[in-house]
Motif scaffolding. Structure first.
Motif, PDB file in Angstrom:
ATOM      1  N   CYS A  27      52.199  39.772  47.359  1.00 29.81           N
ATOM      2  CA  CYS A  27      52.172  41.230  47.487  1.00 29.81           C
ATOM      3  C   CYS A  27      53.049  41.767  48.617  1.00 29.81           C
ATOM      4  CB  CYS A  27      50.734  41.712  47.670  1.00 29.81           C
ATOM      5  SG  CYS A  27      49.749  41.555  46.174  1.00 29.81           S
ATOM      6  N   LEU A  32      52.092  45.294  50.743  1.00 27.54           N
ATOM      7  CA  LEU A  32      50.635  45.175  50.827  1.00 27.54           C
ATOM      8  C   LEU A  32      50.219  43.806  51.332  1.00 27.54           C
ATOM      9  CD1 LEU A  32      49.750  46.641  47.318  1.00 27.54           C
ATOM     10  CD2 LEU A  32      49.368  47.770  49.513  1.00 27.54           C
ATOM     11  N   GLN A  36      44.516  44.600  51.393  1.00 28.81           N
ATOM     12  CA  GLN A  36      44.860  45.921  50.862  1.00 28.81           C
ATOM     13  C   GLN A  36      44.988  45.886  49.346  1.00 28.81           C
ATOM     14  OE1 GLN A  36      48.434  46.447  53.148  1.00 28.81           O
ATOM     15  NE2 GLN A  36      47.402  47.654  54.731  1.00 28.81           N
ATOM     16  N   ALA A  37      45.552  44.810  48.824  1.00 34.63           N
ATOM     17  CA  ALA A  37      45.710  44.678  47.370  1.00 34.63           C
ATOM     18  C   ALA A  37      44.351  44.677  46.675  1.00 34.63           C
ATOM     19  CB  ALA A  37      46.473  43.395  47.048  1.00 34.63           C
ATOM     20  N   LEU A  72      46.010  52.374  54.041  1.00 34.07           N
ATOM     21  CA  LEU A  72      46.465  52.617  52.666  1.00 34.07           C
ATOM     22  C   LEU A  72      46.724  54.105  52.420  1.00 34.07           C
ATOM     23  CD1 LEU A  72      44.216  50.075  50.765  1.00 34.07           C
ATOM     24  CD2 LEU A  72      46.719  50.047  50.901  1.00 34.07           C
TER      25      LEU A  72
END
Length: 144
Positions: A27, A32, A36-37, A72
């Motif tokens: 990612c 990311l 966060q993903a 985010l």
């Protein structure tokens, strides 16, 4: 002498660490981290969640989730707004940017799962997925 993997908690720990390493690498080009993903997956899967619901689904400390959500939001992946029913909490929604990377994140997660289950047959892989889901849902229902 027994194998280090005879203890299920050691196995879970290895799976967690390795899957996050793989997902971090996969990612990175999306800007990311693995953590966060996973948040993007959860929020995109559900559309709108309260911050408390995200915390519950991740099983993490509220402050850790709040920092991840803030990052985010700052990066344009999520929107936070005050919950209409409870002014003390936030509603979390994916932005177009999150919805755009969602299929790629889902693909990367699938690749990580395929990698960790590469020694399994299709039937075993499906059963493993079912059991992981059952264990995770049971854990979420139990709360803290």
């Amino acid at each position: 002498m027994t194998s280090t993997m005879d203890d299920p908690f050691k196995s879970i720990s290895v799976l967690y660490r390795k899957s996050h390493i793989w997902l971090n690498v996969a990612c990175a080009d999306l800007g990311l981290t693995a953590a966060q993903a996973v948040v993007i997956l959860i929020v995109c899967d559900f559309g709108t969640l309260t911050q408390d619901e995200v915390t519950k689904r991740l099983g993490l400390d509220k402050s850790v989730v709040a920092k991840t959500l803030a990052k985010l939001e700052e990066s344009g992946f999520l929107e936070r707004s005050t919950n209409a029913r409870d002014k003390r909490t936030y509603d979390i929604r994916p932005t177009e940017r999150a919805l755009g990377v969602y299929p790629l994140v889902r693909e990367h997660v699938g690749e990580c799962f395929a990698r960790m289950t590469s020694a399994m047959g299709e039937e075993d892989r499906a059963e493993f997925r079912r059991l992981l889901t059952l264990a995770a849902e049971t854990t979420i229902e139990q709360g803290d």
